[in-house]
Design a protein around this motif. Structure first.
Motif, PDB file in Angstrom:
ATOM      1  N   PRO A 315       0.828  -1.203   0.000  1.00  0.00           N
ATOM      2  CA  PRO A 315       0.000   0.000   0.000  1.00  0.00           C
ATOM      3  C   PRO A 315       0.866   1.258   0.000  1.00  0.00           C
ATOM      4  O   PRO A 315       1.837   1.356   0.751  1.00  0.00           O
ATOM      5  CB  PRO A 315      -0.819  -0.116   1.298  1.00  0.00           C
ATOM      6  N   VAL A 316       0.512   2.205  -0.844  1.00  0.00           N
ATOM      7  CA  VAL A 316       1.301   3.421  -0.972  1.00  0.00           C
ATOM      8  C   VAL A 316       1.260   4.207   0.335  1.00  0.00           C
ATOM      9  O   VAL A 316       0.198   4.436   0.910  1.00  0.00           O
ATOM     10  CB  VAL A 316       0.774   4.292  -2.128  1.00  0.00           C
ATOM     11  N   GLY A 317       2.441   4.604   0.821  1.00  0.00           N
ATOM     12  CA  GLY A 317       2.504   5.366   2.066  1.00  0.00           C
ATOM     13  C   GLY A 317       3.936   5.721   2.397  1.00  0.00           C
ATOM     14  O   GLY A 317       4.883   5.226   1.762  1.00  0.00           O
ATOM     15  N   PRO A 318       4.133   6.559   3.403  1.00  0.00           N
ATOM     16  CA  PRO A 318       5.486   6.992   3.762  1.00  0.00           C
ATOM     17  C   PRO A 318       6.387   5.870   4.237  1.00  0.00           C
ATOM     18  O   PRO A 318       7.616   6.008   4.210  1.00  0.00           O
ATOM     19  CB  PRO A 318       5.244   8.027   4.872  1.00  0.00           C
ATOM     20  N   ASP A 319       5.806   4.750   4.687  1.00  0.00           N
ATOM     21  CA  ASP A 319       6.647   3.641   5.158  1.00  0.00           C
ATOM     22  C   ASP A 319       7.212   2.812   4.011  1.00  0.00           C
ATOM     23  O   ASP A 319       7.963   1.857   4.240  1.00  0.00           O
ATOM     24  CB  ASP A 319       5.861   2.744   6.117  1.00  0.00           C
ATOM     25  N   ARG A 320       6.899   3.165   2.762  1.00  0.00           N
ATOM     26  CA  ARG A 320       7.381   2.409   1.613  1.00  0.00           C
ATOM     27  C   ARG A 320       8.527   3.114   0.880  1.00  0.00           C
ATOM     28  O   ARG A 320       8.991   2.635  -0.151  1.00  0.00           O
ATOM     29  CB  ARG A 320       6.235   2.165   0.618  1.00  0.00           C
ATOM     30  N   VAL A 321       8.958   4.240   1.378  1.00  0.00           N
ATOM     31  CA  VAL A 321      10.002   5.001   0.700  1.00  0.00           C
ATOM     32  C   VAL A 321      11.355   4.727   1.359  1.00  0.00           C
ATOM     33  O   VAL A 321      11.421   4.370   2.541  1.00  0.00           O
ATOM     34  CB  VAL A 321       9.702   6.514   0.717  1.00  0.00           C
ATOM     35  N   PRO A 322      12.449   4.873   0.598  1.00  0.00           N
ATOM     36  CA  PRO A 322      13.775   4.702   1.193  1.00  0.00           C
ATOM     37  C   PRO A 322      14.054   5.796   2.213  1.00  0.00           C
ATOM     38  O   PRO A 322      13.525   6.906   2.121  1.00  0.00           O
ATOM     39  CB  PRO A 322      14.723   4.797  -0.004  1.00  0.00           C
ATOM     40  N   VAL A 323      14.901   5.476   3.183  1.00  0.00           N
ATOM     41  CA  VAL A 323      15.192   6.409   4.276  1.00  0.00           C
ATOM     42  C   VAL A 323      16.688   6.709   4.298  1.00  0.00           C
ATOM     43  O   VAL A 323      17.505   5.782   4.354  1.00  0.00           O
ATOM     44  CB  VAL A 323      14.764   5.804   5.627  1.00  0.00           C
ATOM     45  N   PRO A 324      17.075   8.004   4.256  1.00  0.00           N
ATOM     46  CA  PRO A 324      18.499   8.335   4.423  1.00  0.00           C
ATOM     47  C   PRO A 324      18.966   7.932   5.815  1.00  0.00           C
ATOM     48  O   PRO A 324      18.323   8.263   6.810  1.00  0.00           O
ATOM     49  CB  PRO A 324      18.555   9.844   4.206  1.00  0.00           C
ATOM     50  N   TYR A 325      20.074   7.198   5.876  1.00  0.00           N
ATOM     51  CA  TYR A 325      20.516   6.588   7.119  1.00  0.00           C
ATOM     52  C   TYR A 325      21.796   7.217   7.653  1.00  0.00           C
ATOM     53  O   TYR A 325      21.899   7.548   8.831  1.00  0.00           O
ATOM     54  CB  TYR A 325      20.699   5.084   6.862  1.00  0.00           C
ATOM     55  N   LEU A 326      22.793   7.363   6.799  1.00  0.00           N
ATOM     56  CA  LEU A 326      24.078   7.937   7.190  1.00  0.00           C
ATOM     57  C   LEU A 326      24.549   8.940   6.137  1.00  0.00           C
ATOM     58  O   LEU A 326      24.495   8.625   4.948  1.00  0.00           O
ATOM     59  CB  LEU A 326      25.144   6.846   7.350  1.00  0.00           C
TER      60      LEU A 326
END
Length: 399
Positions: A315-326
């Motif tokens: 399901p489309v949502g903010p939890d499906r996007v890549p996250v900058p980590y370092l």
């Protein structure tokens, strides 16, 4: 300090490589494998290959105590992995209608002894017989039991839409159908409680939703444990089973507590994508990362990296996007998000980035990162020990 050291280690290990690139921190990978085994409480873990999609990583995991066999996502994949000597115990997690692959399976005695197909409908048996003809060699099959929760007399469905076999009576009926047909051996029963194993019970910044999810999961598991035990007993009255498979990364210890279950399945937890940050009981280390190069500095608090639109399925949502980590202190620009050819990042850390620097990201899901890259660079300490091809890099497409 730890984050800076980790970023420096990753940068140093991959300095000879041009980003975009994907890497796996082997220290974190092995730590996660040990954590999964600890949570399995002695039950063997069948490794879900769709969550890894790199043969060398599959071999590493299977070499660790506590892991045994693979759960594959297609018959073609299983045939390839068996032929490569990765495993001689391969369960297909989903029914197959691949006629060419079925013919390959029937023609290979070794593969037929090692590979088990998934079924949940007599129509699957019909198709196999149609493809292979009457009198075909024996095919190993596993029955899938629906693990979703259906409260209020079935008026509500909580879980995923998988098998139509939900009740013990339906499971026994299908088992009888398998046993009465020549050319099939019923060797297992499987069920996947996605509403527990695949749903975070402590979503970041959403405490009320977390309470609701935990309430649901507790009641769902109580119902499933009773129904699964009855279904297994019903099927065992018809056929001798080699295994009863259940669980996933998010539910290992709870499924392991069921006497009816003989083995568990997990895979995503080895790489620890961001979706698993939303579980209160998981203590995993991010293992799979990808690096993108800074190509623009449009403002002091913005650093723009190349590419980055690696969105996860579901399901489309903010939890499906890549996250900058370092480095720490970066986030996606809300107006642009993760883009096809560029991804602007904002935050205090952006001011310290120069053109050509790297930003390390985490993907939302485990296996799908391997669809974006042809190889994973395995980092051991401060150097790349091996650049291992992904399925995509091997030139393989498994439907």
């Amino acid at each position: 300090m730890l984050a800076t050291q980790t970023r420096s280690r990753f940068d140093a290990a991959t300095a000879h490589l041009d980003p975009p690139l994907a890497a796996v921190d082997l220290a974190a990978f092995h730590s996660n494998a040990a954590e999964l085994v600890r949570r399995a409480h002695g039950r063997p873990i069948r490794l879900a290959s769709k969550s890894v999609r790199v043969r060398e990583l599959l071999r590493l995991a299977l070499a660790a105590p506590g892991f045994a066999g693979l759960m594959c996502y297609s018959l073609n994949e299983a045939l390839w992995l068996h032929g490569a000597g990765v495993s001689d115990d391969l369960l297909i997690g989903y029914p197959t209608v691949d006629r060419a692959a079925l013919q390959k399976l029937a023609a290979d005695d070794g593969a037929r002894a090692a590979i088990t197909l998934m079924i949940d409908d007599p129509a699957h048996l019909d198709l196999i017989t149609e493809v292979l003809g009457p009198g075909h060699p024996e095919i190993r099959v596993c029955l899938e039991l629906d693990a979703s929760w259906r409260p209020l007399a079935g008026a509500v469905h909580v879980g995923v839409r998988r098998s139509p076999v939900h009740t013990p009576a339906q499971a026994r009926s299908l088992a009888v159908e398998v046993v009465r047909r020549p050319g099939f051996a019923l060797v297992g029963i499987m069920s996947y409680e996605a509403q527990v194993a695949g749903l975070g019970n402590k979503p970041i910044g959403r405490p009320v939703r977390g309470l609701a999810v935990r309430w649901m999961q507790k009641r769902s598991l109580t119902e499933l444990a009773e129904r699964r035990a009855l279904a297994v007993a019903a099927v065992r009255s018809v056929a001798e089973l080699e295994f009863v498979n259940g669980g996933g990364t998010g539910s290992l210890e709870r499924t392991a507590a069921e006497d009816a279950v003989t083995e568990l399945t997990a895979g995503s937890g080895l790489l620890a994508p961001t979706l698993f940050d939303n579980y209160e009981h998981l203590h995993l280390r991010p293992a799979a990362l990808f690096a993108l190069p800074v190509v623009r500095r449009p403002t002091r608090d913005t650093a723009t990296v190349f590419a980055g639109g690696y969105l996860a399925s579901g399901p489309v949502g903010p939890d499906r996007v890549p996250v900058p980590y370092l480095p720490r202190g970066l986030k996606l620009n809300a107006m642009e998000g993760a883009g096809e050819v560029q991804t602007p990042l904002v935050g205090k850390a952006a001011d310290g980035l120069a053109i050509g620097d790297r930003v390390w990201f985490r993907h939302a899901k485990a296996g799908e990162l391997a669809e974006r890259f042809t190889e994973f660079h395995l980092i051991d300490g401060d150097q790349v020990s091996l650049s291992a091809p992904t399925y995509r890099g091997e030139g393989r497409a498994f439907g």
